[in-house]
Write a protein that holds these residues in place. Structure first.
Motif, PDB file in Angstrom:
ATOM      1  N   LEU A 105      33.541  28.461  49.825  1.00  0.00           N
ATOM      2  CA  LEU A 105      32.833  29.682  49.426  1.00  0.00           C
ATOM      3  C   LEU A 105      33.672  30.395  48.381  1.00  0.00           C
ATOM      4  N   PHE A 106      33.103  30.588  47.198  1.00  0.00           N
ATOM      5  CA  PHE A 106      33.801  31.344  46.150  1.00  0.00           C
ATOM      6  C   PHE A 106      33.460  32.818  46.304  1.00  0.00           C
ATOM      7  N   VAL A 107      34.493  33.628  46.462  1.00  0.00           N
ATOM      8  CA  VAL A 107      34.325  35.070  46.642  1.00  0.00           C
ATOM      9  C   VAL A 107      34.818  35.771  45.385  1.00  0.00           C
ATOM     10  N   LEU A 108      33.915  36.470  44.732  1.00  0.00           N
ATOM     11  CA  LEU A 108      34.260  37.178  43.504  1.00  0.00           C
ATOM     12  C   LEU A 108      34.945  38.503  43.800  1.00  0.00           C
ATOM     13  N   SER A 109      34.510  39.172  44.869  1.00  0.00           N
ATOM     14  CA  SER A 109      35.054  40.493  45.184  1.00  0.00           C
ATOM     15  C   SER A 109      34.924  40.767  46.671  1.00  0.00           C
ATOM     16  N   ASP A 126      35.069  26.008  54.992  1.00  0.00           N
ATOM     17  CA  ASP A 126      36.374  25.456  55.328  1.00  0.00           C
ATOM     18  C   ASP A 126      37.475  26.095  54.485  1.00  0.00           C
ATOM     19  N   LEU A 127      37.082  26.618  53.330  1.00  0.00           N
ATOM     20  CA  LEU A 127      38.056  27.209  52.413  1.00  0.00           C
ATOM     21  C   LEU A 127      37.398  28.331  51.643  1.00  0.00           C
ATOM     22  N   ILE A 128      38.152  29.400  51.438  1.00  0.00           N
ATOM     23  CA  ILE A 128      37.707  30.523  50.620  1.00  0.00           C
ATOM     24  C   ILE A 128      38.433  30.443  49.287  1.00  0.00           C
ATOM     25  N   LEU A 129      37.676  30.428  48.211  1.00  0.00           N
ATOM     26  CA  LEU A 129      38.224  30.321  46.862  1.00  0.00           C
ATOM     27  C   LEU A 129      38.032  31.652  46.148  1.00  0.00           C
ATOM     28  N   MET A 130      39.100  32.137  45.524  1.00  0.00           N
ATOM     29  CA  MET A 130      39.050  33.410  44.824  1.00  0.00           C
ATOM     30  C   MET A 130      39.833  33.324  43.522  1.00  0.00           C
ATOM     31  N   MET A 131      39.586  34.289  42.645  1.00  0.00           N
ATOM     32  CA  MET A 131      40.421  34.428  41.468  1.00  0.00           C
ATOM     33  C   MET A 131      41.705  35.132  41.846  1.00  0.00           C
ATOM     34  N   ASP A 132      42.764  34.797  41.179  1.00  0.00           N
ATOM     35  CA  ASP A 132      44.077  35.392  41.437  1.00  0.00           C
ATOM     36  C   ASP A 132      44.189  36.674  40.623  1.00  0.00           C
ATOM     37  N   ARG A 133      43.857  37.785  41.227  1.00  0.00           N
ATOM     38  CA  ARG A 133      43.938  39.070  40.550  1.00  0.00           C
ATOM     39  C   ARG A 133      44.167  40.161  41.591  1.00  0.00           C
ATOM     40  N   GLY A 134      44.566  41.342  41.116  1.00  0.00           N
ATOM     41  CA  GLY A 134      44.968  42.400  42.028  1.00  0.00           C
ATOM     42  C   GLY A 134      43.849  43.349  42.368  1.00  0.00           C
ATOM     43  N   GLY A 135      44.228  44.476  42.953  1.00  0.00           N
ATOM     44  CA  GLY A 135      43.263  45.490  43.323  1.00  0.00           C
ATOM     45  C   GLY A 135      42.411  45.064  44.507  1.00  0.00           C
ATOM     46  N   ASP A 136      41.271  45.739  44.684  1.00  0.00           N
ATOM     47  CA  ASP A 136      40.377  45.412  45.788  1.00  0.00           C
ATOM     48  C   ASP A 136      39.820  44.010  45.668  1.00  0.00           C
ATOM     49  N   HIS A 137      39.770  43.486  44.433  1.00  0.00           N
ATOM     50  CA  HIS A 137      39.259  42.138  44.234  1.00  0.00           C
ATOM     51  C   HIS A 137      40.218  41.105  44.822  1.00  0.00           C
ATOM     52  N   GLY A 138      41.472  41.473  44.980  1.00  0.00           N
ATOM     53  CA  GLY A 138      42.481  40.520  45.419  1.00  0.00           C
ATOM     54  C   GLY A 138      43.076  40.890  46.763  1.00  0.00           C
ATOM     55  N   MET A 139      42.245  41.185  47.741  1.00  0.00           N
ATOM     56  CA  MET A 139      42.695  41.571  49.069  1.00  0.00           C
ATOM     57  C   MET A 139      43.701  40.571  49.619  1.00  0.00           C
ATOM     58  N   ALA A 140      44.757  41.078  50.267  1.00  0.00           N
ATOM     59  CA  ALA A 140      45.780  40.218  50.849  1.00  0.00           C
ATOM     60  C   ALA A 140      45.158  39.275  51.873  1.00  0.00           C
ATOM     61  N   THR A 141      45.748  38.096  52.018  1.00  0.00           N
ATOM     62  CA  THR A 141      45.163  37.051  52.853  1.00  0.00           C
ATOM     63  C   THR A 141      44.962  37.504  54.292  1.00  0.00           C
ATOM     64  N   ALA A 162      42.904  28.982  55.207  1.00  0.00           N
ATOM     65  CA  ALA A 162      42.620  28.220  53.985  1.00  0.00           C
ATOM     66  C   ALA A 162      42.013  29.136  52.921  1.00  0.00           C
ATOM     67  N   VAL A 163      42.895  29.747  52.154  1.00  0.00           N
ATOM     68  CA  VAL A 163      42.497  30.616  51.046  1.00  0.00           C
ATOM     69  C   VAL A 163      43.220  30.131  49.798  1.00  0.00           C
ATOM     70  N   VAL A 164      42.477  29.871  48.755  1.00  0.00           N
ATOM     71  CA  VAL A 164      43.057  29.416  47.490  1.00  0.00           C
ATOM     72  C   VAL A 164      42.702  30.426  46.406  1.00  0.00           C
ATOM     73  N   ARG A 165      43.719  30.842  45.669  1.00  0.00           N
ATOM     74  CA  ARG A 165      43.522  31.772  44.556  1.00  0.00           C
ATOM     75  C   ARG A 165      43.992  31.089  43.278  1.00  0.00           C
ATOM     76  N   MET A 166      43.152  31.147  42.250  1.00  0.00           N
ATOM     77  CA  MET A 166      43.478  30.517  40.975  1.00  0.00           C
ATOM     78  C   MET A 166      43.157  31.476  39.837  1.00  0.00           C
ATOM     79  N   ASP A 167      43.901  31.336  38.752  1.00  0.00           N
ATOM     80  CA  ASP A 167      43.637  32.136  37.561  1.00  0.00           C
ATOM     81  C   ASP A 167      42.179  31.965  37.142  1.00  0.00           C
ATOM     82  N   GLY A 168      41.517  33.083  36.855  1.00  0.00           N
ATOM     83  CA  GLY A 168      40.094  33.040  36.567  1.00  0.00           C
ATOM     84  C   GLY A 168      39.724  32.213  35.351  1.00  0.00           C
ATOM     85  N   LEU A 169      40.442  32.367  34.264  1.00  0.00           N
ATOM     86  CA  LEU A 169      40.137  31.609  33.054  1.00  0.00           C
ATOM     87  C   LEU A 169      40.386  30.122  33.267  1.00  0.00           C
ATOM     88  N   PHE A 170      41.467  29.798  33.941  1.00  0.00           N
ATOM     89  CA  PHE A 170      41.806  28.412  34.244  1.00  0.00           C
ATOM     90  C   PHE A 170      40.738  27.767  35.112  1.00  0.00           C
TER      91      PHE A 170
END
Length: 277
Positions: free
Chosen positions: A161-165, A213-228, A247-255
């Motif tokens: 599941l990709f979570v934007l915010s 099974d896994l939560i995918l997010m962009m690696d960014r701060g603020g409310d968008h980047g809630m701690a695991t 199982a939480v994976v954070r990756m650079d958004g542009l990448f």
């Protein structure tokens, strides 16, 4: 559509091949210009253009969907290469009226779309041979990555599941027909949310039923980047396999989502996070 047809007519009539003051609007497009070794022609970029790092030394004309025509024109570009999502339309109208040639590049999140994007940028810059060579390299790298993915994922693909915010504790997630959904598929995963297109809020009950099974997010701060810890404690996630396995994976958004020259590596990295490498 009529506006873009107007742009295209002007573009074909304009001295695009002689352009030496190029402005790129869209992070993947800027990456492609650098990969084509044509970066000396760049006079500016938008806020999403953060790679390679040296791109950030260029003047920034703002966020691609909230452009100021005055800021763009202050750089005196003789060619603008823009993602099709750039805007607003009123800003593009002003730029068209100023007779600045604009190439609107289609942003299709797929392997074929990436190759087409490279070719269109190269054509706009007048370096089709370099474009063909880059497209061949990127295409071969992506094909090799997909072969590796098939070996890793096997017959039990994981649900992602990709979570934007998570702003305010509400889950804003990707459905189908998004760059995130395309990347999940390329990396050998299964999109856990197929109930709608685009990005929409989900109820806690809906997320729990998806059992990612896994939560995918962009690696960014603020409310968008809630701690695991806080993320997995949300009622929406607490009972999911992702929470049980942290199982939480954070990756650079542009990448992850840009579908630029580094896409094959992004596929490898996400697949590795899903299945090990």
């Amino acid at each position: 559509m009529m506006f873009r047809l107007t742009l295209l007519v002007f573009l074909l009539a304009g001295p695009v091949l002689a352009s030496d003051r190029v402005l790129t609007i869209g992070g993947a497009l800027t990456e492609i210009v650098y990969a084509l070794e044509e970066e000396a022609r760049l006079v500016g970029r938008d806020t999403t253009s953060t790679f390679p790092p040296e791109a950030e030394t260029l003047p920034d004309v703002g966020y691609m969907r909230a452009l100021s025509p005055e800021g763009v024109l202050s750089l005196a570009p003789d060619l603008i290469i823009a993602d099709e999502g750039a805007g607003p339309a009123e800003a593009l109208d002003v730029l068209s009226s100023a007779r600045v040639p604009i190439v609107m590049v289609r942003d299709e999140p797929s392997a074929d779309g990436l190759i087409a994007k490279i070719s269109q940028v190269a054509e706009a810059l007048g370096v089709p041979d370099r474009g063909a060579a880059l497209a061949a390299r990127v295409g071969a790298d992506l094909a090799a990555a997909r072969t590796q993915v098939a070996q890793l994922s096997g017959e039990a693909p994981k649900r992602v599941l990709f979570v934007l915010s998570t702003q305010g504790g509400r889950i804003l997630a990707s459905g189908t027909d998004t760059a995130a959904a395309a990347m999940i598929e390329l990396a050998g995963g299964v999109n856990a949310n197929t109930g709608f297109e685009g990005y929409k809020p989900l109820t806690d009950e809906a997320v729990a039923a998806m059992a990612p099974d896994l939560i995918l997010m962009m690696d960014r701060g603020g409310d968008h980047g809630m701690a695991t810890d806080a993320l997995l404690a949300l009622p929406a996630f607490a009972a999911t396999p992702a929470a049980q396995n942290r199982a939480v994976v954070r990756m650079d958004g542009l990448f992850l989502l840009g579908f630029g020259p580094r896409t094959a590596q992004a596929v490898r990295d996400l697949s590795g996070a899903l299945y090990g490498s």
